[in-house]
Motif scaffolding. Structure first.
Motif, mmCIF file in Angstrom:
data_model
loop_
_atom_site.group_PDB
_atom_site.id
_atom_site.type_symbol
_atom_site.label_atom_id
_atom_site.label_comp_id
_atom_site.label_asym_id
_atom_site.label_seq_id
_atom_site.Cartn_x
_atom_site.Cartn_y
_atom_site.Cartn_z
ATOM 1 N N GLU A 1 -22.476 -6.978 9.532
ATOM 2 C CA GLU A 1 -23.932 -6.900 9.437
ATOM 3 C C GLU A 1 -24.598 -7.896 10.383
ATOM 4 O OE1 GLU A 1 -24.500 -5.375 4.816
ATOM 5 O OE2 GLU A 1 -24.560 -7.521 5.255
ATOM 6 N N ARG B 1 -27.978 -5.236 11.200
ATOM 7 C CA ARG B 1 -28.424 -4.288 10.177
ATOM 8 C C ARG B 1 -27.379 -4.232 9.075
ATOM 9 N NH1 ARG B 1 -29.516 0.945 13.281
ATOM 10 N NH2 ARG B 1 -30.145 -0.527 14.896
ATOM 11 N N SER B 2 -27.745 -3.669 7.937
ATOM 12 C CA SER B 2 -26.844 -3.624 6.792
ATOM 13 C C SER B 2 -25.759 -2.568 6.977
ATOM 14 C CB SER B 2 -27.627 -3.324 5.510
ATOM 15 O OG SER B 2 -28.091 -1.979 5.522
ATOM 16 N N GLU C 1 -27.185 0.840 6.442
ATOM 17 C CA GLU C 1 -27.941 1.318 7.598
ATOM 18 C C GLU C 1 -27.017 1.790 8.712
ATOM 19 O OE1 GLU C 1 -32.010 -1.382 7.203
ATOM 20 O OE2 GLU C 1 -30.260 -2.179 8.278
ATOM 21 N N ASP D 1 -27.225 5.513 10.060
ATOM 22 C CA ASP D 1 -27.691 5.712 11.432
ATOM 23 C C ASP D 1 -26.606 6.202 12.385
ATOM 24 O OD1 ASP D 1 -30.109 4.817 10.497
ATOM 25 O OD2 ASP D 1 -29.949 2.810 11.368
#
Length: 206
Positions: free
Chosen positions: A71, A76-77, A80, A84
């Motif tokens: 992360e 981003r997590s 995500e 994505d």
């Protein structure tokens, strides 16, 4: 600088041996565990992060969580990244982050549930670390993970069924771990102590 255990302090050199013994004392007194990371594997909810922090404190080593490092690297997590880019992209990034972490000073490292299934990652762990599989029954895992809504693989179905399927898929890889530990009990400190004893047993036969 590599971590040095107190019991492995430099022994006094033998004056008859001159500098030779002084030079090689550290090498001769190091053990199989001194240069290796301890890597915790298992399904989500097994307690890898919580137990890992306690184990690292006992061993006087740094602790790291591979998912947290992913992360941080991606900005981003994990959820995500999955949403994505998909799981394949996540696994590729995960593999690179774990390889980097295994190149650092010996630590206790918690891996994501699917990490050890990747053949390249598993080979790296076997080469540079001692792997510990934290096992727990599916009902216990489902109860634990229900407390958090950050598990992308559990969002589209019954957690019990999904965890059961994940275990069936991943168990052959998990079974290649050096050590297996029952982590069903809720006492994470006790689990860390059990792992430490198992590591000493592993070390004794290397």
């Amino acid at each position: 600088m590599r971590h040095q255990h107190g019991k492995h302090q430099r022994a006094k050199g033998n004056p008859d041996c001159g500098d030779f013994q002084t030079l090689y004392t550290d090498v001769m007194t190091r053990t199989a565990l001194d240069d290796r990371c301890v890597v915790l594997i298992g399904l989500m909810g097994a307690g890898k992060t919580t137990v890992g922090r306690r184990l690292a404190a006992i061993m006087d080593r740094p602790f790291n969580d591979a998912d947290h490092e992913i992360e941080r690297a991606a900005g981003r997590s994990v959820s995500e990244i999955f949403n994505d880019f998909g799981e394949a992209a996540f696994r590729e990034g995960e593999r690179k982050v774990i390889a980097r972490l295994l190149d650092e000073a010996p630590m206790v490292l918690a891996l994501g549930g699917g990490s050890f299934v990747d053949p390249q990652t598993r080979a790296l762990v076997k080469e540079r670390a001692v792997s510990v599989w934290l096992q727990a029954d599916i009902e216990t895992l489902a109860t634990r993970v229900a407390r958090r809504d950050t598990r992308p693989l559990l969002r589209d179905g019954d957690p019990l069924e999904i965890l059961g399927n994940l275990l069936e898929t991943r168990e052959p890889a998990y079974a290649e771990a050096d050590i297996r530990i029952d982590a069903s009990a809720g006492n994470h400190q006790a689990t860390a102590q059990i792992i430490l004893a198992a590591l000493k047993d592993w070390e004794a036969v290397q």
